[in-house]
Design an enzyme around this catalytic site. Sequence first.
Site, PDB file in Angstrom:
ATOM      1  N   ASP A  82       1.763  22.414 -58.650  1.00  0.00           N
ATOM      2  CA  ASP A  82       1.705  20.953 -58.795  1.00  0.00           C
ATOM      3  C   ASP A  82       0.680  20.539 -59.843  1.00  0.00           C
ATOM      4  OD1 ASP A  82       3.410  21.174 -56.688  1.00  0.00           O
ATOM      5  OD2 ASP A  82       2.285  19.877 -55.327  1.00  0.00           O
TER       6      ASP A  82
ATOM      7  N   ALA B  70      -6.161  21.268 -54.551  1.00  0.00           N
ATOM      8  CA  ALA B  70      -6.627  22.612 -54.200  1.00  0.00           C
ATOM      9  C   ALA B  70      -6.432  22.866 -52.714  1.00  0.00           C
ATOM     10  CB  ALA B  70      -8.106  22.765 -54.554  1.00  0.00           C
ATOM     11  N   ALA B  71      -5.905  24.040 -52.379  1.00  0.00           N
ATOM     12  CA  ALA B  71      -5.734  24.403 -50.972  1.00  0.00           C
ATOM     13  C   ALA B  71      -5.432  25.891 -50.873  1.00  0.00           C
ATOM     14  CB  ALA B  71      -4.590  23.621 -50.339  1.00  0.00           C
TER      15      ALA B  71
ATOM     16  N   SER C 279       0.720  17.005 -46.343  1.00  0.00           N
ATOM     17  CA  SER C 279       1.849  17.941 -46.288  1.00  0.00           C
ATOM     18  C   SER C 279       2.760  17.697 -45.089  1.00  0.00           C
ATOM     19  CB  SER C 279       1.284  19.363 -46.195  1.00  0.00           C
ATOM     20  OG  SER C 279       2.276  20.268 -45.786  1.00  0.00           O
TER      21      SER C 279
ATOM     22  N   GLU D 102       3.923  19.925 -43.402  1.00  0.00           N
ATOM     23  CA  GLU D 102       3.546  20.896 -42.364  1.00  0.00           C
ATOM     24  C   GLU D 102       2.737  20.231 -41.260  1.00  0.00           C
ATOM     25  OE1 GLU D 102       4.194  24.299 -41.829  1.00  0.00           O
ATOM     26  OE2 GLU D 102       5.724  24.027 -43.356  1.00  0.00           O
TER      27      GLU D 102
ATOM     28  N   TYR E 196      -3.053  26.184 -41.480  1.00  0.00           N
ATOM     29  CA  TYR E 196      -2.872  25.372 -42.689  1.00  0.00           C
ATOM     30  C   TYR E 196      -2.538  23.923 -42.323  1.00  0.00           C
ATOM     31  CZ  TYR E 196      -0.382  23.357 -46.668  1.00  0.00           C
ATOM     32  OH  TYR E 196       0.047  22.512 -47.661  1.00  0.00           O
TER      33      TYR E 196
END
Length: 327
Positions: A15, A85-86, A129, A131, A153
């Site tokens: 991304d 960032a992740a 996200s 998720e 996560y």
Amino acid sequence: MTGKRALITGVTGQDGAYLSQLLLDKGYSVHGVVRRSSHAGIFDHRLKWLGIADRITLHDGNVLDLSSLARIVQEVRPDGVYNLAAQSFVTASWQQPVLTGHITGLGAVNMLESVRMLKPDARYYQASSSEMFGLVKESVQTEATPFHPRSPYGVAKVYAHWMTVNYRESFGLHASNGILFNHESPLRGVEFVTRKVSDGVARIKLGLAHELRLGNVDAQRDWGHARDYVRAMWQMLQQDTPDDYVIATGRTTTVRAMCRIAFAHVGLDIDDHLVIDPALFRPAEVDMLLGNAAKAHAAFGWQAETSLEAMIQEMVEADLARLRTAG
Ligand code: GDP
């Protein structure tokens, strides 16, 4: 030139690369935070692939280190900050749950704190996200759907999401969460299932492999193209009022059906090559994701433009080209 400056963490990821390209096209000067590793240099192959590596100013820093972010914010004086960032791979988040919490959760707070203390008028984007929905509470997920994350996560992303909301409500920051559903491209890492499939199918087509091993192919995802999704990030920061938005295609597909599209594109039969490997199943699974992006569409006209078929075909073609060049 707009004279505007953007700062991106995770700039060398999928991304980050597409967002940099978009912002450069809009006349921004683009600054990225990179972790410099003494032995491996900078992982900027995605920026090179897009032909933009020499147009981005890279700053050594780390979202784990507030002092490095503060120094960079002071130097760059950004108008827009994009926290991408992740540690973003779900499987790895079980192997390194604490590190995932630090990077994906607390990393966002380090960035928010830097903005709050040093450039509070900067607009802030947090990469939230799908998720976070995990064990879904509604068959179609919107901004109002409760979260029930199913991995370290996902839990870390929920924390970062709510901290972003809190910095908006408590300090008046222009901070927005983009709740992005899965988004893919030729720049996706091979650990993710779409790219594992496009790479695997290309290898089988070229005679470099015979089988493709996958885990739970009954899982369903709402997959869009990263190029479409980074546009939504920028649009969120152009709104007068910060807010949270779901970004999704509104179509969900099984891993098996996505895989079938890839095999069919090169004229192969999925049943001749797909092997189900129980070792690749996850301790807890997110069975189905399907998003409704009506709010983003109403606010700034966003909608997905690339079909799943077109995206998977683009990814298979890119992997075929890469493998032919490598060979
Ligand atoms: P996620 O939605 O962020 O976890 O994205 P992934 O691309 O990693 O996984 C999407 C779905 O594909 C999940 O439900 C996985 O369980 C499923 N899946 C099935 N086989 C595989 C595989 O071999 N690798 C990955 N990464 N996912 C797989």
